[in-house]
Design a protein around this motif. Structure first.
Motif, PDB file in Angstrom:
ATOM      1  N   ARG A   1      41.163  47.082  32.800  1.00 28.70           N
ATOM      2  CA  ARG A   1      42.215  46.212  32.248  1.00 28.70           C
ATOM      3  C   ARG A   1      42.716  45.283  33.359  1.00 28.70           C
ATOM      4  O   ARG A   1      43.839  45.434  33.848  1.00 28.70           O
ATOM      5  N   PRO A   2      41.912  44.304  33.761  1.00 27.08           N
ATOM      6  CA  PRO A   2      42.316  43.457  34.886  1.00 27.08           C
ATOM      7  C   PRO A   2      43.499  42.564  34.545  1.00 27.08           C
ATOM      8  O   PRO A   2      43.756  42.245  33.374  1.00 27.08           O
ATOM      9  N   LEU A   3      44.228  42.152  35.580  1.00 26.22           N
ATOM     10  CA  LEU A   3      45.284  41.171  35.392  1.00 26.22           C
ATOM     11  C   LEU A   3      44.671  39.849  34.948  1.00 26.22           C
ATOM     12  O   LEU A   3      43.591  39.461  35.398  1.00 26.22           O
ATOM     13  N   THR A   4      45.373  39.136  34.084  1.00 23.07           N
ATOM     14  CA  THR A   4      44.885  37.823  33.673  1.00 23.07           C
ATOM     15  C   THR A   4      45.265  36.752  34.686  1.00 23.07           C
ATOM     16  O   THR A   4      44.575  35.736  34.815  1.00 23.07           O
ATOM     17  N   GLY A   5      46.349  36.970  35.416  1.00 23.20           N
ATOM     18  CA  GLY A   5      46.760  36.035  36.451  1.00 23.20           C
ATOM     19  C   GLY A   5      46.335  36.515  37.820  1.00 23.20           C
ATOM     20  O   GLY A   5      45.291  37.143  37.980  1.00 23.20           O
ATOM     21  N   THR A   6      47.146  36.234  38.821  1.00 24.00           N
ATOM     22  CA  THR A   6      46.862  36.674  40.180  1.00 24.00           C
ATOM     23  C   THR A   6      47.962  37.613  40.641  1.00 24.00           C
ATOM     24  O   THR A   6      49.133  37.418  40.306  1.00 24.00           O
ATOM     25  N   PRO A   7      47.617  38.659  41.408  1.00 25.25           N
ATOM     26  CA  PRO A   7      48.648  39.556  41.925  1.00 25.25           C
ATOM     27  C   PRO A   7      49.613  38.803  42.837  1.00 25.25           C
ATOM     28  O   PRO A   7      49.230  37.832  43.502  1.00 25.25           O
ATOM     29  N   ARG A   8      50.856  39.257  42.845  1.00 22.45           N
ATOM     30  CA  ARG A   8      51.864  38.613  43.673  1.00 22.45           C
ATOM     31  C   ARG A   8      51.430  38.623  45.139  1.00 22.45           C
ATOM     32  O   ARG A   8      51.012  39.636  45.679  1.00 22.45           O
ATOM     33  N   GLY A   9      51.522  37.452  45.772  1.00 22.66           N
ATOM     34  CA  GLY A   9      51.175  37.331  47.187  1.00 22.66           C
ATOM     35  C   GLY A   9      49.744  36.895  47.437  1.00 22.66           C
ATOM     36  O   GLY A   9      49.350  36.722  48.594  1.00 22.66           O
ATOM     37  N   PHE A  10      48.959  36.721  46.387  1.00 26.15           N
ATOM     38  CA  PHE A  10      47.564  36.315  46.542  1.00 26.15           C
ATOM     39  C   PHE A  10      47.306  35.065  45.713  1.00 26.15           C
ATOM     40  O   PHE A  10      47.869  34.889  44.629  1.00 26.15           O
TER      41      PHE A  10
ATOM     42  N   GLU B   1      42.294  31.387  44.953  1.00 22.72           N
ATOM     43  CA  GLU B   1      41.149  31.024  45.788  1.00 22.72           C
ATOM     44  C   GLU B   1      40.701  32.158  46.705  1.00 22.72           C
ATOM     45  O   GLU B   1      39.722  32.016  47.456  1.00 22.72           O
ATOM     46  N   HIS B   2      41.374  33.312  46.647  1.00 22.96           N
ATOM     47  CA  HIS B   2      41.000  34.438  47.512  1.00 22.96           C
ATOM     48  C   HIS B   2      39.542  34.817  47.239  1.00 22.96           C
ATOM     49  O   HIS B   2      39.112  34.898  46.078  1.00 22.96           O
ATOM     50  N   PRO B   3      38.734  35.058  48.283  1.00 23.77           N
ATOM     51  CA  PRO B   3      37.306  35.353  48.063  1.00 23.77           C
ATOM     52  C   PRO B   3      37.047  36.639  47.278  1.00 23.77           C
ATOM     53  O   PRO B   3      35.960  36.805  46.726  1.00 23.77           O
ATOM     54  N   ARG B   4      38.034  37.545  47.237  1.00 20.59           N
ATOM     55  CA  ARG B   4      37.860  38.791  46.485  1.00 20.59           C
ATOM     56  C   ARG B   4      38.911  38.917  45.379  1.00 20.59           C
ATOM     57  O   ARG B   4      39.374  40.003  45.073  1.00 20.59           O
ATOM     58  N   ILE B   5      39.244  37.781  44.768  1.00 23.45           N
ATOM     59  CA  ILE B   5      40.308  37.785  43.764  1.00 23.45           C
ATOM     60  C   ILE B   5      39.945  38.654  42.557  1.00 23.45           C
ATOM     61  O   ILE B   5      40.811  39.283  41.945  1.00 23.45           O
ATOM     62  N   ALA B   6      38.661  38.729  42.205  1.00 22.30           N
ATOM     63  CA  ALA B   6      38.256  39.563  41.067  1.00 22.30           C
ATOM     64  C   ALA B   6      38.571  41.029  41.344  1.00 22.30           C
ATOM     65  O   ALA B   6      39.024  41.760  40.446  1.00 22.30           O
ATOM     66  N   LEU B   7      38.338  41.472  42.576  1.00 14.67           N
ATOM     67  CA  LEU B   7      38.676  42.850  42.935  1.00 14.67           C
ATOM     68  C   LEU B   7      40.190  43.037  42.988  1.00 14.67           C
ATOM     69  O   LEU B   7      40.711  44.079  42.587  1.00 14.67           O
ATOM     70  N   LEU B   8      40.910  42.046  43.481  1.00 13.59           N
ATOM     71  CA  LEU B   8      42.365  42.152  43.583  1.00 13.59           C
ATOM     72  C   LEU B   8      43.029  42.212  42.208  1.00 13.59           C
ATOM     73  O   LEU B   8      44.116  42.776  42.075  1.00 13.59           O
ATOM     74  N   ARG B   9      42.403  41.639  41.206  1.00 15.25           N
ATOM     75  CA  ARG B   9      42.968  41.674  39.850  1.00 15.25           C
ATOM     76  C   ARG B   9      42.808  43.046  39.186  1.00 15.25           C
ATOM     77  O   ARG B   9      43.442  43.316  38.168  1.00 15.25           O
ATOM     78  N   ARG B  10      41.984  43.892  39.762  1.00 16.37           N
ATOM     79  CA  ARG B  10      41.741  45.205  39.151  1.00 16.37           C
ATOM     80  C   ARG B  10      42.973  46.095  39.265  1.00 16.37           C
ATOM     81  O   ARG B  10      43.688  46.072  40.263  1.00 16.37           O
ATOM     82  N   ARG B  11      43.170  46.926  38.228  1.00 11.39           N
ATOM     83  CA  ARG B  11      44.239  47.923  38.256  1.00 11.39           C
ATOM     84  C   ARG B  11      43.670  49.332  38.400  1.00 11.39           C
ATOM     85  O   ARG B  11      44.400  50.313  38.361  1.00 11.39           O
ATOM     86  N   GLY B  12      42.378  49.412  38.551  1.00 14.86           N
ATOM     87  CA  GLY B  12      41.665  50.664  38.784  1.00 14.86           C
ATOM     88  C   GLY B  12      40.242  50.311  39.162  1.00 14.86           C
ATOM     89  O   GLY B  12      39.803  49.173  38.971  1.00 14.86           O
ATOM     90  N   LEU B  13      39.524  51.268  39.701  1.00 12.36           N
ATOM     91  CA  LEU B  13      38.112  51.032  40.044  1.00 12.36           C
ATOM     92  C   LEU B  13      37.325  52.285  39.696  1.00 12.36           C
ATOM     93  O   LEU B  13      37.384  53.294  40.393  1.00 12.36           O
ATOM     94  N   GLN B  14      36.623  52.198  38.570  1.00 10.42           N
ATOM     95  CA  GLN B  14      35.833  53.325  38.086  1.00 10.42           C
ATOM     96  C   GLN B  14      34.415  52.858  37.819  1.00 10.42           C
ATOM     97  O   GLN B  14      34.209  51.860  37.118  1.00 10.42           O
ATOM     98  N   LEU B  15      33.459  53.579  38.375  1.00  8.20           N
ATOM     99  CA  LEU B  15      32.052  53.289  38.136  1.00  8.20           C
ATOM    100  C   LEU B  15      31.588  54.081  36.924  1.00  8.20           C
ATOM    101  O   LEU B  15      32.050  55.202  36.690  1.00  8.20           O
ATOM    102  N   THR B  16      30.656  53.523  36.169  1.00  7.31           N
ATOM    103  CA  THR B  16      30.212  54.202  34.957  1.00  7.31           C
ATOM    104  C   THR B  16      28.728  53.962  34.707  1.00  7.31           C
ATOM    105  O   THR B  16      28.156  52.966  35.159  1.00  7.31           O
ATOM    106  N   CYS B  17      28.125  54.898  33.986  1.00  7.99           N
ATOM    107  CA  CYS B  17      26.718  54.798  33.610  1.00  7.99           C
ATOM    108  C   CYS B  17      26.490  55.711  32.407  1.00  7.99           C
ATOM    109  O   CYS B  17      27.066  56.798  32.334  1.00  7.99           O
ATOM    110  N   SER B  18      25.669  55.262  31.456  1.00 10.52           N
ATOM    111  CA  SER B  18      25.412  56.051  30.237  1.00 10.52           C
ATOM    112  C   SER B  18      23.933  56.042  29.894  1.00 10.52           C
ATOM    113  O   SER B  18      23.216  55.075  30.210  1.00 10.52           O
TER     114      SER B  18
END
Length: 229
Positions: free
Chosen positions: A144-153, A156-173
């Protein structure tokens, strides 16, 4: 059952049936099938994974409805969860249609999110980018990533996609099929959890465990003590 020999065909059949008829009457009449075809193999799988990954808690078939009163009374899947020393979760879940594994954190609490963003923003953030790019089979859950940008970022941040994350879970099925009735599920889960290890090591080192959740206690009525005459 001490050795995992796979799930019989009736495991996925039962899970499909309990999803369609999730009530006490069906469960009471058919729970012996769950015990033999679903739960016993899951317990055996957990026992074989434990020496390498630590204790694997097998999920109970009944749903805890204390905090989810509208949830169906019985699980429509089965699974187990292990936890790394740094608090990351390793899970395996069998449903009627697939066997799935996850690794990481579905949702960070406030402290974890703060530490995660600080790490992603710094030099070790580049390490995480490289680790995620090198994954084989596992993919990050979109979450469920943020639609905007986290406060303070900035955007144009090079890792903005990671910064928008509210969790980090890997998955495979993998789709359900005859392979479930062999030892292949054990080898697949073991290999997939191992492949997640570098990302979990990063999370353990830079994010750490969540704060313990304090469940509210049920309110009790204060007894009325009569005053002396």
């Amino acid at each position: 059952m001490d050795v995992f020999e796979g799930w019989p065909a009736d495991a996925t059949v039962f899970l499909a049936e309990i999803a369609a008829d999730n009530n006490r009457e069906f469960w009471t009449a058919q729970r012996h099938r769950h015990a033999a075809a679903v739960q016993a193999p899951m317990l055996a799988l957990a026992a074989e994974l434990a020496p390498e990954f630590g204790p694997v808690r097998v999920l109970r078939p009944a749903v805890n409805r204390r905090f989810r009163p509208d949830a169906p009374p019985y699980r429509t899947d089965t699974g187990g969860v292990a936890t790394t020393s740094g608090g990351s979760a390793l899970a395996v879940v069998l449903s009627a249609s697939a066997l799935s594994v996850t690794a990481g954190h579905w949702s960070f609490d406030a402290g974890q999110l703060r530490r995660y963003r600080a790490a992603v923003d710094g030099p070790v953030g580049e390490e995480l980018t490289a680790l995620l790019a090198g994954l084989d089979g596992l993919v990050p859950d979109p979450g469920r990533p943020l639609t905007g940008t986290p406060r303070g970022f900035g955007a144009e941040h090079p890792r903005i996609a990671l910064l928008r994350r509210r969790g980090l879970q890997l998955t495979c099925s993998r789709p359900a099929g005859e392979w479930l009735a062999t030892r292949q599920p054990l080898e697949w889960v073991r290999a997939t959890w191992r492949s997640a290890a570098p990302v979990l090591a990063w999370l353990d080192a830079h994010v750490g465990p969540a704060e313990p959740v304090q469940r509210p206690r049920p309110a009790t009525e204060t007894p009325v003590v009569p005053l002396p005459a």
